[in-house]
Write a protein that holds these residues in place. Structure first.
Motif, short mmCIF file in Angstrom:
data_model
loop_
_atom_site.label_atom_id
_atom_site.label_comp_id
_atom_site.label_asym_id
_atom_site.label_seq_id
_atom_site.Cartn_x
_atom_site.Cartn_y
_atom_site.Cartn_z
N SER A 120 5.55 8.17 -9.00
CA SER A 120 4.24 9.13 -9.15
C SER A 120 3.11 7.98 -9.38
O SER A 120 2.26 8.26 -10.25
CB SER A 120 4.29 9.83 -10.67
OG SER A 120 5.56 10.58 -10.48
N LEU A 121 2.73 7.18 -8.41
CA LEU A 121 1.89 6.33 -8.33
C LEU A 121 0.34 6.93 -8.26
O LEU A 121 0.39 7.96 -7.52
CB LEU A 121 1.99 5.44 -7.28
CG LEU A 121 2.66 4.33 -7.54
CD1 LEU A 121 3.40 3.25 -6.54
CD2 LEU A 121 2.09 3.28 -8.72
N VAL B 77 0.80 -1.27 -0.09
CA VAL B 77 -0.10 -0.03 0.05
C VAL B 77 0.90 1.16 0.01
O VAL B 77 1.84 1.26 0.92
CB VAL B 77 -0.88 -0.01 1.23
CG1 VAL B 77 -1.77 1.29 1.27
CG2 VAL B 77 -1.78 -1.13 1.27
N VAL B 78 0.53 2.20 -0.79
CA VAL B 78 1.23 3.28 -1.03
C VAL B 78 0.44 4.50 -1.23
O VAL B 78 -0.56 4.56 -1.62
CB VAL B 78 2.31 3.17 -1.80
CG1 VAL B 78 1.75 3.08 -3.47
CG2 VAL B 78 3.49 4.52 -2.05
N GLN B 79 0.84 5.87 -0.87
CA GLN B 79 0.13 7.04 -1.18
C GLN B 79 0.18 7.54 -2.39
O GLN B 79 1.34 7.20 -3.15
CB GLN B 79 0.32 8.17 -0.21
CG GLN B 79 0.09 7.74 1.51
CD GLN B 79 0.31 9.09 2.33
OE1 GLN B 79 0.98 9.75 1.95
NE2 GLN B 79 -0.34 8.84 3.45
N PRO B 80 -0.78 8.02 -3.08
CA PRO B 80 -0.60 8.68 -4.11
C PRO B 80 0.67 9.66 -4.46
O PRO B 80 0.98 10.37 -3.32
CB PRO B 80 -1.83 9.50 -4.44
CG PRO B 80 -2.95 8.89 -3.64
CD PRO B 80 -2.11 8.28 -2.34
N GLY B 81 1.37 9.60 -5.48
CA GLY B 81 2.56 10.08 -5.71
C GLY B 81 3.80 9.57 -5.34
O GLY B 81 4.93 9.86 -5.45
N GLY B 82 3.45 8.31 -4.55
CA GLY B 82 4.71 7.45 -3.91
C GLY B 82 5.41 6.57 -4.95
O GLY B 82 4.93 6.64 -6.14
N SER B 83 6.16 5.84 -4.38
CA SER B 83 6.75 4.81 -5.21
C SER B 83 7.03 3.17 -4.71
O SER B 83 6.92 3.34 -3.56
CB SER B 83 8.25 5.34 -5.65
OG SER B 83 8.55 6.55 -6.04
#
Length: 115
Positions: A84-85, A11-17
């Motif tokens: 940039s997820l 799980v990653v936040q928007p903008g993460g990698s």
């Protein structure tokens, strides 16, 4: 038979990698292509990226410029660096490989992009 095992999802936040890995094992002859696909419920599996044995890479339109595929042939491992997820990148990510004229798939790893 070739076995493929994916790892690195989460799980990653928007903008993460995130960085995914896919390692091949078993009776490997000559893996010509390895690729990443993704699938969400109710939709068909779509190409994310693929890479040849000599390093030629292709990308799906929705990830081009954000994702990078690479391969370590000595380790029979392929990587997918995802930057940039976006929430729409949420899916189960599968790797595949073409070896000796046969197509093999891994079991998949879940990637969730959410705040």
């Amino acid at each position: 038979q070739v076995q493929l095992v994916e790892s690195g999802g989460g799980v990653v936040q928007p903008g993460g990698s995130l960085r995914l890995s896919c390692t091949a094992s078993g009776s490997i002859n000559n893996i010509i292509y390895m690729g990443w696909f993704r699938q969400v419920p109710g939709k068909s599996r779509e190409l994310v990226a693929r890479i040849s044995s000599v390093g030629n890479a292709n990308y799906g339109d929705s990830v081009r410029g954000r994702f990078t595929v690479s391969r370590d042939t000595a380790k029979n491992t392929m990587y997918l660096q995802m930057n940039s997820l976006k929430p729409e990148d949420t899916a189960v990510y599968y790797c595949n490989a073409i070896d000796g004229g046969s197509l093999y798939w891994g079991q998949g790893t879940q990637v969730t992009v959410s705040s």
